[in-house]
Design a protein around this motif. Structure first.
Motif, PDB file in Angstrom:
ATOM      1  N   TYR A 115       0.856  -1.187   0.000  1.00  0.00           N
ATOM      2  CA  TYR A 115       0.000   0.000   0.000  1.00  0.00           C
ATOM      3  C   TYR A 115       0.889   1.233   0.000  1.00  0.00           C
ATOM      4  CZ  TYR A 115      -4.254   2.645   1.342  1.00  0.00           C
ATOM      5  OH  TYR A 115      -5.337   3.492   1.379  1.00  0.00           O
ATOM      6  N   ARG A 116       0.824   1.941  -1.119  1.00  0.00           N
ATOM      7  CA  ARG A 116       1.551   3.219  -1.150  1.00  0.00           C
ATOM      8  C   ARG A 116       0.637   4.251  -0.495  1.00  0.00           C
ATOM      9  NH1 ARG A 116       3.068   5.956  -6.679  1.00  0.00           N
ATOM     10  NH2 ARG A 116       3.096   8.079  -5.866  1.00  0.00           N
ATOM     11  N   VAL A 117       1.024   4.658   0.664  1.00  0.00           N
ATOM     12  CA  VAL A 117       0.049   5.317   1.531  1.00  0.00           C
ATOM     13  C   VAL A 117       0.616   6.592   2.172  1.00  0.00           C
ATOM     14  CG1 VAL A 117       0.703   4.045   3.594  1.00  0.00           C
ATOM     15  CG2 VAL A 117      -1.677   4.760   3.313  1.00  0.00           C
ATOM     16  N   TYR A 118      -0.313   7.458   2.588  1.00  0.00           N
ATOM     17  CA  TYR A 118       0.144   8.656   3.303  1.00  0.00           C
ATOM     18  C   TYR A 118       0.658   8.249   4.668  1.00  0.00           C
ATOM     19  CZ  TYR A 118      -2.624  10.712  -0.386  1.00  0.00           C
ATOM     20  OH  TYR A 118      -3.129  11.024  -1.603  1.00  0.00           O
ATOM     21  N   PRO A 119       1.747   8.890   5.077  1.00  0.00           N
ATOM     22  CA  PRO A 119       2.355   8.503   6.361  1.00  0.00           C
ATOM     23  C   PRO A 119       1.389   8.687   7.530  1.00  0.00           C
ATOM     24  CG  PRO A 119       3.837   9.934   5.102  1.00  0.00           C
ATOM     25  CD  PRO A 119       2.542   9.902   4.361  1.00  0.00           C
ATOM     26  N   SER A 120       0.380   9.530   7.330  1.00  0.00           N
ATOM     27  CA  SER A 120      -0.537   9.790   8.438  1.00  0.00           C
ATOM     28  C   SER A 120      -1.479   8.616   8.716  1.00  0.00           C
ATOM     29  CB  SER A 120      -1.364  11.052   8.136  1.00  0.00           C
ATOM     30  OG  SER A 120      -2.072  10.839   6.923  1.00  0.00           O
ATOM     31  N   PHE A 121      -1.610   7.692   7.751  1.00  0.00           N
ATOM     32  CA  PHE A 121      -2.508   6.547   7.959  1.00  0.00           C
ATOM     33  C   PHE A 121      -1.950   5.625   9.042  1.00  0.00           C
ATOM     34  CE2 PHE A 121      -5.514   5.983   4.161  1.00  0.00           C
ATOM     35  CZ  PHE A 121      -5.573   7.337   3.921  1.00  0.00           C
ATOM     36  N   SER A 122      -2.859   5.177   9.902  1.00  0.00           N
ATOM     37  CA  SER A 122      -2.404   4.235  10.942  1.00  0.00           C
ATOM     38  C   SER A 122      -2.288   2.836  10.330  1.00  0.00           C
ATOM     39  CB  SER A 122      -3.419   4.201  12.081  1.00  0.00           C
ATOM     40  OG  SER A 122      -4.614   3.593  11.604  1.00  0.00           O
TER      41      SER A 122
ATOM     42  N   ASP B 126       5.320   4.345   2.581  1.00  0.00           N
ATOM     43  CA  ASP B 126       4.821   5.699   2.850  1.00  0.00           C
ATOM     44  C   ASP B 126       5.276   6.675   1.776  1.00  0.00           C
ATOM     45  OD1 ASP B 126       3.776   4.477   5.007  1.00  0.00           O
ATOM     46  OD2 ASP B 126       4.781   5.736   6.518  1.00  0.00           O
ATOM     47  N   GLU B 127       4.308   7.495   1.349  1.00  0.00           N
ATOM     48  CA  GLU B 127       4.609   8.546   0.364  1.00  0.00           C
ATOM     49  C   GLU B 127       5.803   9.347   0.844  1.00  0.00           C
ATOM     50  OE1 GLU B 127       3.612   9.418  -2.513  1.00  0.00           O
ATOM     51  OE2 GLU B 127       1.771   8.233  -2.753  1.00  0.00           O
ATOM     52  N   ASP B 128       6.718   9.555  -0.042  1.00  0.00           N
ATOM     53  CA  ASP B 128       7.909  10.298   0.355  1.00  0.00           C
ATOM     54  C   ASP B 128       8.450  10.995  -0.881  1.00  0.00           C
ATOM     55  OD1 ASP B 128      10.388  11.205   1.156  1.00  0.00           O
ATOM     56  OD2 ASP B 128      10.761   9.443   2.449  1.00  0.00           O
ATOM     57  N   ASN B 129       8.540  12.288  -0.827  1.00  0.00           N
ATOM     58  CA  ASN B 129       8.992  13.021  -2.005  1.00  0.00           C
ATOM     59  C   ASN B 129      10.437  12.707  -2.366  1.00  0.00           C
ATOM     60  OD1 ASN B 129       6.584  14.156  -2.656  1.00  0.00           O
ATOM     61  ND2 ASN B 129       6.892  15.957  -1.329  1.00  0.00           N
ATOM     62  N   ARG B 130      11.200  12.245  -1.382  1.00  0.00           N
ATOM     63  CA  ARG B 130      12.591  11.885  -1.696  1.00  0.00           C
ATOM     64  C   ARG B 130      12.633  10.674  -2.628  1.00  0.00           C
ATOM     65  NH1 ARG B 130      14.845  11.475   4.245  1.00  0.00           N
ATOM     66  NH2 ARG B 130      12.702  10.727   4.444  1.00  0.00           N
ATOM     67  N   VAL B 131      11.592   9.869  -2.521  1.00  0.00           N
ATOM     68  CA  VAL B 131      11.499   8.728  -3.445  1.00  0.00           C
ATOM     69  C   VAL B 131      11.240   9.248  -4.856  1.00  0.00           C
ATOM     70  CG1 VAL B 131      10.193   6.665  -4.059  1.00  0.00           C
ATOM     71  CG2 VAL B 131      10.738   7.130  -1.663  1.00  0.00           C
ATOM     72  N   ALA B 132      10.264  10.151  -4.953  1.00  0.00           N
ATOM     73  CA  ALA B 132       9.955  10.725  -6.268  1.00  0.00           C
ATOM     74  C   ALA B 132      11.166  11.444  -6.848  1.00  0.00           C
ATOM     75  CB  ALA B 132       8.777  11.680  -6.163  1.00  0.00           C
ATOM     76  N   ALA B 133      11.943  12.059  -5.977  1.00  0.00           N
ATOM     77  CA  ALA B 133      13.110  12.796  -6.446  1.00  0.00           C
ATOM     78  C   ALA B 133      14.330  11.899  -6.617  1.00  0.00           C
ATOM     79  CB  ALA B 133      13.431  13.920  -5.463  1.00  0.00           C
TER      80      ALA B 133
ATOM     81  N   GLN C 127       7.380  -1.275   4.907  1.00  0.00           N
ATOM     82  CA  GLN C 127       7.319  -1.608   6.330  1.00  0.00           C
ATOM     83  C   GLN C 127       6.189  -2.596   6.569  1.00  0.00           C
ATOM     84  OE1 GLN C 127       7.086   2.738   7.056  1.00  0.00           O
ATOM     85  NE2 GLN C 127       8.089   2.144   8.984  1.00  0.00           N
ATOM     86  N   PRO C 128       6.476  -3.627   7.351  1.00  0.00           N
ATOM     87  CA  PRO C 128       5.431  -4.634   7.593  1.00  0.00           C
ATOM     88  C   PRO C 128       4.265  -4.057   8.392  1.00  0.00           C
ATOM     89  CG  PRO C 128       7.396  -5.080   8.933  1.00  0.00           C
ATOM     90  CD  PRO C 128       7.749  -3.942   8.031  1.00  0.00           C
ATOM     91  N   VAL C 129       3.077  -4.548   8.057  1.00  0.00           N
ATOM     92  CA  VAL C 129       1.867  -4.213   8.823  1.00  0.00           C
ATOM     93  C   VAL C 129       1.233  -5.536   9.252  1.00  0.00           C
ATOM     94  CG1 VAL C 129      -0.441  -3.199   8.718  1.00  0.00           C
ATOM     95  CG2 VAL C 129       1.456  -2.120   7.476  1.00  0.00           C
ATOM     96  N   PRO C 130       1.127  -5.816  10.547  1.00  0.00           N
ATOM     97  CA  PRO C 130       1.613  -5.002  11.665  1.00  0.00           C
ATOM     98  C   PRO C 130       3.145  -4.924  11.713  1.00  0.00           C
ATOM     99  CG  PRO C 130       0.883  -7.162  12.438  1.00  0.00           C
ATOM    100  CD  PRO C 130       0.507  -7.086  10.996  1.00  0.00           C
ATOM    101  N   ALA C 131       3.621  -3.979  12.456  1.00  0.00           N
ATOM    102  CA  ALA C 131       5.036  -3.639  12.436  1.00  0.00           C
ATOM    103  C   ALA C 131       5.953  -4.782  12.877  1.00  0.00           C
ATOM    104  CB  ALA C 131       5.279  -2.407  13.304  1.00  0.00           C
ATOM    105  N   LYS C 132       5.404  -5.738  13.649  1.00  0.00           N
ATOM    106  CA  LYS C 132       6.278  -6.833  14.119  1.00  0.00           C
ATOM    107  C   LYS C 132       6.486  -7.909  13.044  1.00  0.00           C
ATOM    108  CE  LYS C 132       2.435  -9.104  16.657  1.00  0.00           C
ATOM    109  NZ  LYS C 132       1.673  -9.466  15.501  1.00  0.00           N
TER     110      LYS C 132
END
Ligand SMILES: Nc1nc2c(ncn2[C@@H]2O[C@H](COP(=O)(O)OP(=O)(O)OP(=O)(O)O)[C@@H](O)[C@H]2O)c(=O)[nH]1
Ligand SMILES: [Mg+2]
Length: 654
Positions: A208-215, A246-253, A261-266
């Motif tokens: 899921y390419r997602v906004y970092p704000s999503f839980s 997570d969306e990251d402009n450094r990736v685009a650049a 990152q795994p969901v759940p994080a463990k």
């Protein structure tokens, strides 16, 4: 993956066509298509060095190429803001695998194209065959596919779906990447879902390419919506893992690689989750239905093989029975005088002194001459009844030549003909075996009218007449025989007839053993008149022997008949000694004569039978018999091995 399973699969692929070739069953096209499925769809994929193939798929501009580049460690795939950048499939193949040409060729098998290296990223923006790049840094047994999106286009006409379908067919697992704008897009998940039902259920990772704000909770919920759209109720079973990018402009650049990152994080890191996939197990699930089908077809081939093998066994039995009958035919006349004179000589050497004296005085001659007079009339009756043909002992050589010509001609005709026709009694174990084979073939072929083999029965089913088509496995031998000049075959056999007339040293030895045996029993025979023994000397002139193959009693009560049971495996073979009972031959003498003639005639038949059979084999039948025997032996073993391999393969299917 069990290496035994892989080996068994290879063994099947190698041996079934060989079996079909030896036993000439099944259409070539059937076998070829079967081999093709095994070779293209099963063997490469089950080979232990075959990599996991993971296809990165998803809608346009979802970040497939970005992820592909990150995982393959270099920037190959074109990345852009315009959806539909990639028009071709791009493979990332570990360096070690590229060096194995076979693997590269097998990888693109579903594309029906060859795999060429990518020279320029721009190549990917125009439609065409798949291309590959070498992956020098990633996992050694993972092949990644960057695929075109499957959602650009309009009104249900999607530009890349065919090529995407092929890419997904070539894969073991999917890495499905989606964004917040398309996770709820039924069109996309429907396509994936259709892909799954069409080509076998692939498991997948959801990215899921997602906004970092999503839980993580939200990520999981959205991911499960996607999974439900793809797999329906089976979503949990088929998910290999959920990851967020997570969306990251450094990736685009292009300043930073995409991070999963795994969901759940463990949960496990993406790369280790990829590495821990049981590829062979997955493939079995994917290809289980193909394997089931392949084994079912193999079962069918094996059934055909078993039938053909039975037909070949039957043909060989019929062929050898025919040969044996024509050997008998060639030995229809028994040179009683030669054999008996020879035996009498051997006998006389061991005569007691008083008999030797009697013979010198000629006092025993009268009796046999009377026998001679009576024999002529009896012999005539036998000819008329057409059942037994008394030998003209004086003309034995001529008779034998005639018999040989008849036998050789008939045997040759059967050997090159389209069918063997042979009769025999069920008392003969070979005939019994043939009858059992015919019964089994009837069952195997179903209850419909069976053209080959055909059997007619007579005499309360005791005598059977078989019509057995020439087996295709011996056709080349038959053609070879047909190419040979029959007259020279016949000449070469006739040139040896002297040997057949002769009484060779080893037969003399047998006769001597017989004489000794009789002498040793003299105590039991003491009551027999001495004239009997002396008469042996002249008796043969009156005696003619022939034999018939019959279940009945061909002679009736008249004459002395010697039953040569067990000789040549034919129970109903009679050697008929034409000595009429109307003569003054005493009952006891007559019995004695039977007891004695039997073994002597038997010794002669045994020698000559072998000799004639040898002659026939050398000039006519050896090639066919050898080919049939070799084929039977080779294919029987092969069928067992194939059954074994099929058992091993079947165990793999759950
Ligand atoms: N901000 C941001 N942009 C990203 C990220 N990942 C990909 N992008 C950008 O999204 C755009 C599309 O990415 P691609 O990797 O080309 O997407 P794609 O799925 O391969 O697209 P097609 O091949 O056209 O189907 C590019 O401009 C990427 O730089 C990310 O994590 N953050
Ligand atoms: Mg792309």
């Amino acid at each position: 993956m069990e290496p035994a399973f892989y080996d068994a699969l290879i063994h099947l692929k190698d041996n079934i066509p060989g079996l079909a070739k030896s036993l000439k069953f099944g259409g070539d096209a059937d076998i070829a298509s079967w081999i093709n499925i095994v070779e293209a769809k099963l063997i490469p994929r089950f080979s232990s060095d075959f990599p996991i193939v993971a296809a990165i798929c998803g809608g346009g501009s979802s970040g497939k190429s970005t992820l592909f580049n990150a995982l393959s460690g270099e920037r190959f795939a074109p990345i852009g803001g315009r959806a539909g950048m990639n028009r071709r499939v791009l493979f990332s193949v570990p360096k070690t695998l590229v060096e194995q040409n076979r693997v590269v060729a097998d990888l693109v098998e579903p594309f029906k194209a060859d795999l060429q290296p990518l020279k320029d990223s721009d190549e990917l923006t125009t439609p065409g065959n798949p291309l590959y790049v070498i992956n020098r840094s990633g996992p050694k047994d993972l092949v990644l596919l960057d695929t075109p999106d499957f959602d650009t286009g309009a009104r249900g006409e999607y530009a890349n779906r065919d090529v995407t379908r092929m890419a997904l067919e070539a894969s073991d697992i999917f890495i499905y990447i989606f964004t917040n704008s398309n996770y709820n897009n039924r069109d996309n998940t429907d396509f994936m879902s259709r892909m799954l039902t069409g080509i076998g259920k692939r498991k997948c990772f959801l990215i899921y390419r997602v906004y970092p704000s999503f839980s993580d909770q939200e990520v999981r919920e959205h991911a499960m919506t996607v999974a439900g759209g793809i797999y329906g109720d089976d979503a949990e079973d088929n998910l290999l893992g959920i990851y967020r990018a997570d969306e990251d402009n450094r990736v685009a650049a292009a300043e930073q690689a995409i991070r999963l990152q795994p969901v759940p994080a463990k949960g496990p890191e993406f790369i280790s989750a990829l590495a821990s996939i049981d590829a062979p197990g997955l493939r079995l699930e994917l290809h289980g239905s193909i394997l089931t089908d392949v084994l079912k077809k193999a079962e069918g081939f094996l059934g055909n093989a078993a039938r053909s093998l039975d037909e070949l066994r039957l043909y060989l039995d019929a062929f050898q029975t025919v040969q044996s009958q024509f050997v008998h035919e060639a030995l229809k006349h028994f040179p009683m005088d030669r054999v008996m004179k020879r035996f009498a000589k051997i006998w006389a050497k061991t005569d007691p002194a008083h008999i030797k004296f009697m013979r010198k005085t000629g006092s025993v001659i009268g009796f046999p001459l009377k026998v001679l007079a009576g024999a002529a009339g009896w012999a005539k009756d036998q000819v008329a009844s057409n059942k037994a043909v008394p030998a003209d002992s004086g003309n034995f050589q001529k008779k034998m030549e005639e018999d040989l010509v008849t036998a050789v001609t008939s045997l040759h005709a059967q050997a090159i003909g389209p069918q063997i026709t042979v009769s025999g009694s069920l008392n003969d174990p070979v005939v019994k075996r043939m009858s059992d084979l015919v019964d089994r073939l009837r069952v195997q072929k179903g209850n419909g009218a069976v053209q080959n083999p055909r059997v007619e029965s007579a005499d309360q089913d005791q005598v059977l007449r078989f019509f057995v088509d020439t087996h295709p496995a011996v056709l080349s031998e038959q053609a070879h025989l047909r190419d040979q000049d029959f007259r020279s075959i016949l000449q070469s056999i006739l040139s040896q007839k002297e040997d057949l007339v002769d009484i060779p040293q080893d037969m003399v030895a047998d006769l001597r053993d017989l004489a000794e045996h009789f002498r040793s029993k003299m105590g039991v025979w003491a009551k027999i008149s001495e004239t009997f023994w002396a008469s042996l000397n002249v008796l043969p002139a009156a005696a003619a022997v022939t034999y018939v193959l019959s279940t009945g009693d061909p002679v009736g009560a008249a004459g002395i008949k010697i039953k040569l049971t067990g000789l040549f495996g034919a129970k109903d073979l009679y050697a008929l000694v034409a000595i009429p009972v109307t003569t003054q031959l005493k009952k006891a003498d007559q019995q004695q004569l039977e007891t004695m003639l039997g073994p002597i005639a038997g010794a002669w038949f045994n020698h000559k039978f072998k000799k004639v059979q040898q002659l026939f084999e050398q000039s006519i039948t050896a090639g066919t018999i050898r080919t049939a025997n070799d084929t039977i032996e080779g294919t029987t073993a092969r069928i067992d091995e194939i059954k074994n391999s099929m058992d091993i393969c079947a165990k793999e299917i759950k």
